[in-house]
Design an enzyme around this catalytic site. Structure first.
Site, PDB file in Angstrom:
ATOM      1  N   LYS A 183      40.365  38.965  37.729  1.00 44.13           N
ATOM      2  CA  LYS A 183      40.652  37.537  37.138  1.00 44.13           C
ATOM      3  C   LYS A 183      39.560  37.107  36.770  1.00 44.13           C
ATOM      4  O   LYS A 183      39.205  36.712  35.474  1.00 44.13           O
ATOM      5  CB  LYS A 183      41.184  36.762  37.961  1.00 44.13           C
TER       6      LYS A 183
ATOM      7  N   ASP B 221      42.171  41.672  43.059  1.00 40.77           N
ATOM      8  CA  ASP B 221      42.749  41.132  42.388  1.00 40.77           C
ATOM      9  C   ASP B 221      42.277  39.927  41.478  1.00 40.77           C
ATOM     10  O   ASP B 221      41.872  39.743  40.444  1.00 40.77           O
ATOM     11  CB  ASP B 221      43.874  40.470  43.042  1.00 40.77           C
TER      12      ASP B 221
ATOM     13  N   GLU C  79      50.804  41.209  45.152  1.00 41.36           N
ATOM     14  CA  GLU C  79      51.060  42.376  44.500  1.00 41.36           C
ATOM     15  C   GLU C  79      51.991  43.248  45.483  1.00 41.36           C
ATOM     16  O   GLU C  79      51.832  42.989  46.732  1.00 41.36           O
ATOM     17  CB  GLU C  79      49.727  43.243  44.064  1.00 41.36           C
TER      18      GLU C  79
ATOM     19  N   LYS D  70      47.319  43.067  34.460  1.00 38.50           N
ATOM     20  CA  LYS D  70      45.706  42.781  34.385  1.00 38.50           C
ATOM     21  C   LYS D  70      44.856  43.983  34.279  1.00 38.50           C
ATOM     22  O   LYS D  70      43.977  43.960  33.924  1.00 38.50           O
ATOM     23  CB  LYS D  70      45.395  42.136  35.640  1.00 38.50           C
TER      24      LYS D  70
END
Ligand code: ADP
Ligand code: ASP
Ligand code: MG
Length: 814
Positions: free
Chosen positions: A681, A677, A666, A578
């Site tokens: 997103k 995270d 993770e 990402k």
């Protein structure tokens, strides 16, 4: 009568020559003419030794010895001992003469075209003699004839012009009078009217055979070589190429003109008027049907018959305002070239009154530049014409087919295929007969261009995807597994041929141009070389495959920094990492722009919701004109797992630990628990819905105590969770008291994004979210009240791998 020609590789050594005997054995008692080339590679060696002698380089003698050995060895292996001495002594005496000629060139330090032809003629002279003696030793009624006595030419050494009147009579008379059943002739060689040796041009043995076929009205001309016919493209470069069963003279001529070496271009011309059929056959696979070349036009309905290419091309352009309106410029231009014996391979459509642009052979460039600049020196000195510009290291690639003229859109398809694969086109041309379309491209792009065009025009849309996978841990190894299981289906049903060409992990990397076996990739990788990210990229670039895809299964920032280099080289990217998409907006935007500019998809579906089609759905909504009003989502499989399992009977520490062990977090769990995270997103979703946002714009209300957030390693982090268990229990108790569940929610509305833990009441779409599931609600102009909902497993190696796989297939259908 038949004429059979055997090329260099068919007569390269004793073993190959013995195959010829089996081919001619079934022939009936009719007279048959066998035309042979020099033993494979000998012509090159002869030219090389002559060249070295002419610059007084003594090493010419070692090449001469190699030539001598090849011939003597062939005789020893081919002819029974008791019959060898005559053949050996004749060949040795010829080789002595050859050696004397080379010594002469060495002493004077010069080689004339005339001497060069004399020297090079020994190749066919010796091969034809040895082969005829072999046939005799096998009891075949054979005669050897020195072609130089039959084929008469002018004295344009190196590529002499045949005098058909004399030649045809000579051949017809000789063959008629010859009492033997088999007559063996050397190809390529001839002689001038004065009797000096000449040659018909490199590859000219095919031509000799055609000249003989014409002179004796042969029923067929068979060209025996090392491939099973004339292929849809050079089979040495395009593995999927197929032999063409039937082709017209004109098509064969065009293909050979543009480099299909299997047939020397002038070969068709002698047999054309008499309509003698040519068959191309494989000495090493005599049962294969081969290719039939006839007068008839191609009626198969196929538009493109074949693709050929010529390497070592240079493009010359002459331009200047002074060319406009002045008659005779092109005449002078072409005349100078023709006087110097330079042939023009193609005249491009860039040629206009203002400029002339042509393709010639690379080796003629320096001479061409010199003579053209010379011829136009006056205009150049006045500034009316610019000195000629030469560009080397190019190649021509041509589509050929009789039916092409009646089909529109072929050139569009050709150029868009090349464009899609980032093959830059320097110039284009269409033959006057409309039987070919050709393009000048960089030599380094030939393999990619041929394969992409072949795929487009011949492979019923089977598309090859070439994968280079970095990261083969949890997710990567699942991906390998999935590809292996699905490969056959994809090929048969979706016409996608997926090959993994390169694999790397943090220690090792391995490449296999034929595709790495997906059953044994672990072993191959363990035997690979040390990983080097630059070298990994460089190898992909140098392989220069069409549809190359870089698959990033790492979570590495370093790797994500290399994406722009891949995209700039038209290498697509599929990634579950990402970092790039949540990095600075300008970087994200640049990657998206590069992907568009270089026709290289950049796909990252698994960045949000693992295998769930969230980004793809968002893209489709946007593309169809919908507008995103609000996004509400639970996007962390890890946090969902944690809050679904955490209650007053468990401890927060144990639940987080379990999530980590099951691969739901993770490697560094703070990335999940701090909300980073999820921030990444929602940032990606906001960006994909058309908003310019950065990570700092997102409001994050943390639920972890500051001390836990500030830890530097997993051990300290878990210890801090134990220490703060009480505060976690308090969070839980408050939610239960309100009859709510704890969910970590991301939200985007009116350009603002936020993430944080929320109390979710009964009846809410998020309330019953199980295990590590994700859910996204898209409120849009078309779905204002009842949102579009995507829900399902949002973490785990298997679903992530399947999301990556889906992106790869998307590129296949691109
Ligand atoms: P020979 O020595 O038998 O004359 P050549 O080397 O001159 O053989 O020609 C055969 C070679 O031509 C093949 O091995 C192949 O590499 C090359 N070739 C190039 N284009 C084509 C094509 N379209 N079809 C078949 N062969 C081709
Ligand atoms: N031996 C010659 C060459 O190598 C002619 C031929 O093989 O066709 O060019
Ligand atoms: Mg040849």
């Amino acid at each position: 009568m038949k004429v059979l020609k055997f090329g260099g590789s068919s007569v390269a050594n004793a073993q190959n020559i013995s195959l010829i005997k089996n081919i001619i054995a079934p022939i009936n008692r009719d007279k048959t003419i066998i035309v042979v080339s020099a033993l494979g590679g000998i012509t090159d060696l002869l030219l090389q030794t002559a060249q070295l002698a002419s610059i007084q380089d003594k090493s010419y003698t070692s090449i001469f010895l190699e030539i001598e050995n090849r011939h003597l060895q062939t005789i020893k292996e081919l002819i029974p001992i008791h019959q060898q001495s005559k053949v050996l002594s004749k060949v040795k005496s010829e080789l002595n003469i050859l050696e004397t000629l080379l010594e002469g060139a060495f002493l004077i330090g010069e080689i004339t075209p005339k001497l060069s032809d004399k020297i090079v003629s020994y190749g066919e002279l010796l091969s034809s003699y040895i082969i005829s003696e072999y046939f005799i030793s096998e009891g075949i009624d054979t005669a050897h004839t020195d072609s130089r006595q039959l084929i008469k030419t002018n004295n344009h050494y190196g590529k002499a012009i045949v005098n058909y009147n004399i030649t045809n009579d000579n051949i017809a008379k000789h063959i008629q009078e010859c009492p033997h059943q088999i007559i063996v002739l050397g190809g390529f060689i001839a002689s001038s009217i004065k009797g000096d040796s000449t040659t018909l041009g490199r590859g000219g043995s095919d031509y000799t055979a055609a000249i003989v076929a014409n002179a004796i009205d042969a029923e067929v001309l068979e060209i025996w070589t090392d491939v099973s016919g004339l292929y849809t493209a050079n089979p040495k470069i395009v593995k999927q190429a197929k032999a063409i069963p039937h082709i017209s003279y004109e098509e064969a001529m065009e293909l050979s003109h543009f480099g299909a070496k299997v047939l020397y271009p002038p070969t068709i011309q002698p047999v054309l008027s008499k309509g003698i059929n040519i068959v191309i056959k494989n000495t090493f696979a005599p049962d294969a049907a081969g290719t039939l070349i006839t007068k008839n036009q191609n009626r198969s309905g196929k538009t493109v018959r074949g693709i050929s290419h010529v390497e070592q091309i240079a493009l010359l352009s002459l331009e200047g305002s002074g060319m406009v309106g002045i008659p005779g410029i092109s005449k002078r231009f072409f005349e100078v070239l023709s006087q110097a014996g330079i042939s023009v391979v193609m005249i491009t459509q860039a040629s206009s009154e203002h400029s002339i642009c042509i393709g010639i052979s690379d080796q003629d460039t320096d001479l061409a530049v010199e003579i053209i600049n010379d011829a136009f020196s006056h205009e150049i000195s006045l500034g009316k014409i610019k000195p000629v510009i030469a560009e080397k290291e190019l190649a021509i690639i041509a589509l050929v087919g009789d039916n092409m003229k009646s089909h529109q859109g072929l050139s569009g398809k050709m150029f868009s295929t090349l464009g899609k694969n980032n093959v830059n086109i320097r110039a284009i041309a269409q033959g006057a007969s409309e039987r070919n379309i050709s393009a000048v491209i960089k030599k380094d792009d030939v393999k990619k261009a041929l394969n992409s065009l072949h795929e487009e025009f011949f492979e019923e849309n089977v598309k090859q995807l070439n994968l280079f996978v970095m990261g083969v841990g949890n997710v990567g190894s699942k991906l390998m597994n999935q590809i292996q299981l699905q490969k056959k289906y994809l090929k048969e049903k979706l016409r996608l041929n997926i090959r993994v060409i390169g694999i790397a992990n943090s220690r090792k990397m391995v490449f296999n141009e034929d595709g790495i076996s997906l059953k044994n990739w672990e072993e191959a990788l363990s035997n690979g070389q040390s990983t080097d990210k630059d070298l990994f990229f460089q190898t992909i670039k140098n392989l220069n495959y069409r549809n190359s895809i870089f698959v990033d299964n790492t979570a590495s920032a370093e790797v994500s920094k290399t994406y722009n280099t891949y995209l700039r080289n038209s290498i697509s990217i599929v990634t579950c990492n990402k970092i790039a998409c949540s990095s600075d907006f300008n970087n994200y935007q640049e990657l998206k722009d590069l992907a568009r500019q270089y026709n290289a998809p950049f796909l990252f579906e698994t960045n949000v919701g693992a295998g769930l089609p969230i980004i793809d759905t968002l893209k489709n909504l946007m593309a169809s004109g919908d507008k995103i009003l609000k996004i509400q989502a639970v996007l962390s499989g890890s946090l969902n797992f944690v809050f679904n399992n955490f209650n007053d009977k468990t401890t927060f520490h144990d639940v987080v630990k379990e999530a980590q062990e099951q691969g739901y977090t993770e490697p560094d769990p703070t990335i999940d628990l701090s909300g980073i995270d999820v921030m990444r997103k929602i940032l990606i979703l906001a960006r994909e819905s058309g908003n310019e946002l950065n990570i700092d714009d997102i409001v994050n209300t943390p639920f972890l105590p500051k001390e836990s957030l500030d830890t530097n390693n997993n051990e300290d982090f878990f210890a801090s969770l134990v220490k703060h268990e009480e505060s976690f229990q308090k969070m839980y108790a408050e939610a239960s008291k309100a009859d709510c569940k704890l969910k970590y929610v991301a939200q985007f509305e009116n350009g603002k994004a936020s993430v944080g833990l929320q109390h979710i009441p009964k009846g809410h779409d998020f309330y019953n979210l199980e295990g590590s599931d994700n859910i996204v609600l898209f409120f849009t102009e078309r779905y204002p009240n009842q949102p579009m909902i995507i829900k399902g497993a949002g973490a785990g190696a298997d679903v992530t791998a399947s999301g990556i796989f889906a992106d790869i297939i998307r590129i296949g259908n691109f």
